[in-house]
Design a protein around this motif. Sequence first.
Motif, PDB file in Angstrom:
ATOM      1  N   VAL A 240      10.931  59.868  30.496  1.00  0.00           N
ATOM      2  CA  VAL A 240       9.567  58.729  30.391  1.00  0.00           C
ATOM      3  C   VAL A 240       8.580  59.449  29.733  1.00  0.00           C
ATOM      4  CG1 VAL A 240       7.980  57.723  31.962  1.00  0.00           C
ATOM      5  CG2 VAL A 240      10.426  57.870  32.594  1.00  0.00           C
ATOM      6  N   LYS A 241       7.716  58.719  29.222  1.00  0.00           N
ATOM      7  CA  LYS A 241       6.587  59.532  28.183  1.00  0.00           C
ATOM      8  C   LYS A 241       5.720  60.141  29.306  1.00  0.00           C
ATOM      9  CE  LYS A 241       6.589  56.046  24.290  1.00  0.00           C
ATOM     10  NZ  LYS A 241       5.610  55.167  23.607  1.00  0.00           N
ATOM     11  N   LEU A 242       5.287  61.532  28.723  1.00  0.00           N
ATOM     12  CA  LEU A 242       4.530  62.350  29.446  1.00  0.00           C
ATOM     13  C   LEU A 242       3.238  61.411  30.137  1.00  0.00           C
ATOM     14  CD1 LEU A 242       3.711  65.092  30.451  1.00  0.00           C
ATOM     15  CD2 LEU A 242       2.512  65.503  28.461  1.00  0.00           C
ATOM     16  N   ALA A 243       2.551  60.801  29.006  1.00  0.00           N
ATOM     17  CA  ALA A 243       1.189  60.028  29.525  1.00  0.00           C
ATOM     18  C   ALA A 243       1.904  58.884  30.809  1.00  0.00           C
ATOM     19  CB  ALA A 243       0.635  59.194  28.341  1.00  0.00           C
ATOM     20  N   GLU A 244       2.878  58.419  30.848  1.00  0.00           N
ATOM     21  CA  GLU A 244       3.322  57.381  31.717  1.00  0.00           C
ATOM     22  C   GLU A 244       3.577  57.956  33.230  1.00  0.00           C
ATOM     23  OE1 GLU A 244       6.587  54.816  30.539  1.00  0.00           O
ATOM     24  OE2 GLU A 244       5.868  54.544  28.703  1.00  0.00           O
ATOM     25  N   VAL A 245       4.092  59.496  33.077  1.00  0.00           N
ATOM     26  CA  VAL A 245       4.270  60.171  34.286  1.00  0.00           C
ATOM     27  C   VAL A 245       2.948  60.522  34.863  1.00  0.00           C
ATOM     28  CG1 VAL A 245       5.226  62.401  35.217  1.00  0.00           C
ATOM     29  CG2 VAL A 245       6.472  61.043  33.487  1.00  0.00           C
ATOM     30  N   ALA A 246       2.096  61.073  34.161  1.00  0.00           N
ATOM     31  CA  ALA A 246       0.935  61.271  34.379  1.00  0.00           C
ATOM     32  C   ALA A 246       0.172  60.222  35.074  1.00  0.00           C
ATOM     33  CB  ALA A 246      -0.129  61.758  32.979  1.00  0.00           C
ATOM     34  N   HIS A 247       0.095  58.924  34.309  1.00  0.00           N
ATOM     35  CA  HIS A 247      -0.641  57.913  34.928  1.00  0.00           C
ATOM     36  C   HIS A 247       0.142  57.388  36.310  1.00  0.00           C
ATOM     37  CE1 HIS A 247      -1.126  53.413  35.326  1.00  0.00           C
ATOM     38  NE2 HIS A 247      -2.455  53.616  34.894  1.00  0.00           N
ATOM     39  N   THR A 248       1.198  57.595  36.328  1.00  0.00           N
ATOM     40  CA  THR A 248       1.999  57.302  37.629  1.00  0.00           C
ATOM     41  C   THR A 248       1.503  58.238  38.803  1.00  0.00           C
ATOM     42  OG1 THR A 248       3.899  56.221  36.758  1.00  0.00           O
ATOM     43  CG2 THR A 248       4.168  57.007  38.979  1.00  0.00           C
ATOM     44  N   LEU A 249       1.400  59.427  38.454  1.00  0.00           N
ATOM     45  CA  LEU A 249       0.924  60.384  39.497  1.00  0.00           C
ATOM     46  C   LEU A 249      -0.407  60.286  39.881  1.00  0.00           C
ATOM     47  CD1 LEU A 249       1.521  62.962  41.171  1.00  0.00           C
ATOM     48  CD2 LEU A 249       1.177  64.385  39.064  1.00  0.00           C
ATOM     49  N   ALA A 250      -1.450  59.851  38.917  1.00  0.00           N
ATOM     50  CA  ALA A 250      -2.836  59.956  38.896  1.00  0.00           C
ATOM     51  C   ALA A 250      -3.096  58.670  39.926  1.00  0.00           C
ATOM     52  CB  ALA A 250      -3.372  59.866  37.690  1.00  0.00           C
ATOM     53  N   THR A 251      -2.336  57.582  39.792  1.00  0.00           N
ATOM     54  CA  THR A 251      -2.708  56.332  40.527  1.00  0.00           C
ATOM     55  C   THR A 251      -1.777  56.222  41.818  1.00  0.00           C
ATOM     56  OG1 THR A 251      -0.949  55.050  39.171  1.00  0.00           O
ATOM     57  CG2 THR A 251      -3.363  54.996  38.337  1.00  0.00           C
ATOM     58  N   ARG A 252      -0.641  56.908  41.930  1.00  0.00           N
ATOM     59  CA  ARG A 252       0.006  56.740  43.171  1.00  0.00           C
ATOM     60  C   ARG A 252       0.269  58.241  43.710  1.00  0.00           C
ATOM     61  NH1 ARG A 252       5.099  53.167  41.753  1.00  0.00           N
ATOM     62  NH2 ARG A 252       5.174  53.299  43.910  1.00  0.00           N
ATOM     63  N   HIS A 253      -0.278  58.999  43.538  1.00  0.00           N
ATOM     64  CA  HIS A 253      -0.228  60.597  44.068  1.00  0.00           C
ATOM     65  C   HIS A 253      -0.027  60.467  45.456  1.00  0.00           C
ATOM     66  CE1 HIS A 253      -4.240  61.225  45.340  1.00  0.00           C
ATOM     67  NE2 HIS A 253      -4.693  60.526  44.432  1.00  0.00           N
TER      68      HIS A 253
END
Length: 261
Positions: free
Chosen positions: A241-254
Amino acid sequence: MADERAWQCDKAGFGSRTNESAGPLSEQFVELTRLLLAASTPAQVLQQVVDAAYRVVPCADLVSVTLRAPDGTFHTPVATGEVASELDEVQYRAGTGPCVDAADTGSPGHVRSDDLTTERRWPEFAQATVKHGFTSILSTVLVPHPEPPRLSGALNIYGRRLGAFDATAQDTALLLATHGSLALASTQAVNRAELEANHLRRAFESRDVIGQAKGILMQRRGLSADEAFDLLRRTSQDLNVKLAEVAHTLATRHTELEMPD
């Protein structure tokens, strides 16, 4: 009948510039200019040019546009019929033909054949075209890119009649191609600027969300900034999965997720 005579008179005077008053052909170009100015995408520009060529070039029975891609290959993005795309494709496969020759960097500006039944320059294309009932062709160069690599193309007009296209048809096609080239250059510059702006915006957004994700990992795991980024990168690779997508998921659903070690 009177309108037809006026049309023929205007066409005769168009190339010689002996007709100073506006006539049917002049009005068509005025309308084309208005439509091209209103076009917001290259596809719209090409469609307007093809439609105009079909209307104003005498004996135009089929019209298409050839464009060269950055990798050197050719394609037909717009045509008035599927047959035009098929006949263009014959040339692309053979690597030669009026469309390809007109789009070549050393093109004289236009390539014409008045009798494809006896044409020897492009035997494969000529045979296929005559088989479909077309015996004449006129291809005029398009230069949609004002800067290197100046990827070119051609406006292609097929006729069923032998000797369908004369000097007046060539002049008219040249004007159409010039209108189209200028409009394409303008819309592509706008689209390029928009794409660049969107790319920069997405880059900033990605950088921002990656920073947020790193901050969360640094706080939750006691990691350094480099270690947090490496963890994001490894997770991206493991999940494909793209790095930005992983980061977005973590930032919004951490609060719901647990990152792997």
